[in-house]
Write a protein that holds these residues in place. Structure first.
Motif, PDB file in Angstrom:
ATOM      1  N   ARG A  72       0.904  -1.100  -0.142  1.00 51.61           N
ATOM      2  CA  ARG A  72       0.006   0.006   0.007  1.00 51.61           C
ATOM      3  C   ARG A  72       1.014   1.317  -0.109  1.00 51.61           C
ATOM      4  O   ARG A  72       0.763   2.169  -0.813  1.00 51.61           O
ATOM      5  CB  ARG A  72      -1.015   0.004   1.467  1.00 51.61           C
ATOM      6  N   THR A  73       1.671   1.295   0.948  1.00 56.59           N
ATOM      7  CA  THR A  73       2.533   2.551   0.878  1.00 56.59           C
ATOM      8  C   THR A  73       3.495   2.703  -0.541  1.00 56.59           C
ATOM      9  O   THR A  73       3.485   3.764  -0.922  1.00 56.59           O
ATOM     10  CB  THR A  73       3.806   2.205   2.096  1.00 56.59           C
ATOM     11  N   VAL A  74       4.263   1.492  -0.727  1.00 51.64           N
ATOM     12  CA  VAL A  74       4.994   1.631  -2.244  1.00 51.64           C
ATOM     13  C   VAL A  74       3.912   1.985  -3.409  1.00 51.64           C
ATOM     14  O   VAL A  74       4.342   2.996  -4.431  1.00 51.64           O
ATOM     15  CB  VAL A  74       5.408   0.401  -2.530  1.00 51.64           C
ATOM     16  N   SER A  75       2.864   1.520  -3.406  1.00 45.11           N
ATOM     17  CA  SER A  75       1.684   1.663  -4.493  1.00 45.11           C
ATOM     18  C   SER A  75       1.393   3.210  -4.350  1.00 45.11           C
ATOM     19  O   SER A  75       1.395   3.991  -5.460  1.00 45.11           O
ATOM     20  CB  SER A  75       0.631   0.886  -4.194  1.00 45.11           C
ATOM     21  N   ALA A  76       1.204   3.772  -3.183  1.00 46.72           N
ATOM     22  CA  ALA A  76       0.746   5.379  -2.924  1.00 46.72           C
ATOM     23  C   ALA A  76       1.870   6.070  -3.516  1.00 46.72           C
ATOM     24  O   ALA A  76       1.432   7.113  -4.195  1.00 46.72           O
ATOM     25  CB  ALA A  76       0.427   5.420  -1.457  1.00 46.72           C
ATOM     26  N   SER A  77       3.111   5.784  -3.028  1.00 48.64           N
ATOM     27  CA  SER A  77       4.155   6.566  -3.583  1.00 48.64           C
ATOM     28  C   SER A  77       4.308   6.710  -5.159  1.00 48.64           C
ATOM     29  O   SER A  77       4.393   7.854  -5.788  1.00 48.64           O
ATOM     30  CB  SER A  77       5.441   6.199  -2.875  1.00 48.64           C
ATOM     31  N   ILE A  78       4.397   5.540  -5.774  1.00 50.67           N
ATOM     32  CA  ILE A  78       4.594   5.585  -7.161  1.00 50.67           C
ATOM     33  C   ILE A  78       3.320   6.016  -7.837  1.00 50.67           C
ATOM     34  O   ILE A  78       3.327   6.814  -8.635  1.00 50.67           O
ATOM     35  CB  ILE A  78       4.697   4.163  -7.791  1.00 50.67           C
ATOM     36  N   GLU A  79       2.004   5.723  -7.369  1.00 54.96           N
ATOM     37  CA  GLU A  79       0.931   6.207  -7.935  1.00 54.96           C
ATOM     38  C   GLU A  79       0.829   7.785  -7.846  1.00 54.96           C
ATOM     39  O   GLU A  79       0.242   8.298  -8.916  1.00 54.96           O
ATOM     40  CB  GLU A  79      -0.381   5.573  -7.624  1.00 54.96           C
TER      41      GLU A  79
END
Length: 197
Positions: A72-79
């Motif tokens: 979730r954290t990685v996805s939020a950063s990339i998105e």
């Protein structure tokens, strides 16, 4: 990242689970994936091994929950970086940097490596789902480039960098950040065009 023990106070199951995940993440970043055990996490949050078993079912359950949390954290950063690029407020290089930074900062590569080596591949599902979602987002925005191949290369480079980037770069006589330039050139080759800065 400091770990705040819950002590003896009564907390909701959600608070107990969140505290355990925060402790697991801190252990992962500080001491590596092998340090993320039910016993170590329980000790760090002031709970019992049995309490964590109740919340996660097993060590594999804790690892999967940690993978979901990190995904979730990685996805939020990339998105977030992708959305900034789409609005014209960011560049493709910033998307690449966001991916590398998120994998390094969150310990995602270490966790992925540990899960793969212990053959608990079902725990990788949150990471897989995140990658699939990022590809869907880029395609839905009308990106005509081979975003699947670009994402594959970037993700594997980011995982490798987060695991042993410093050591491999030093062995090659290069600065660690050189891998990001390699990633840029790879994306440019796949896209058939230079990236915007």
């Amino acid at each position: 990242m400091s770990i705040k023990p819950l002590g003896r106070k009564r907390v909701s199951p959600e608070e107990s689970r969140a505290a355990a995940l925060a402790a697991a993440r801190a252990l992962l970043i500080r001491d590596g994936a092998a340090a993320v055990t039910l016993q170590a996490v329980a000790k760090n949050v002031g709970r019992t091994h049995a309490n964590l078993l109740h919340h996660f079912g097993s060590a594999a359950g804790l690892q999967r929950a940690l993978a979901e949390d990190i995904a979730r954290t990685v996805s939020a950063s990339i998105e977030g970086a992708i959305e900034q690029r789409r609005r014209g407020e960011g560049s493709e290089r910033q998307v690449i940097d966001a991916m590398f930074d998120a994998f390094r900062r969150e310990g995602a590569g270490e966790l992925i490596g540990w899960i793969a080596l212990t053959r608990q591949r079902e725990a990788l599902e949150p990471i897989v789902t995140t990658i699939e979602r990022i590809i869907r987002i880029m395609r839905a925005a009308g990106d005509p480039r081979p975003v699947d191949r670009m994402t594959l290369g970037l993700t594997l480079l980011a995982i490798g960098d987060s695991l042993a980037g410093e050591e491999i770069a030093r062995a090659c006589g290069l600065n660690r950040e050189t891998v990001r330039e390699v990633a840029v050139r790879q994306v440019e080759a796949l896209a058939g065009e230079a990236l915007r800065d």
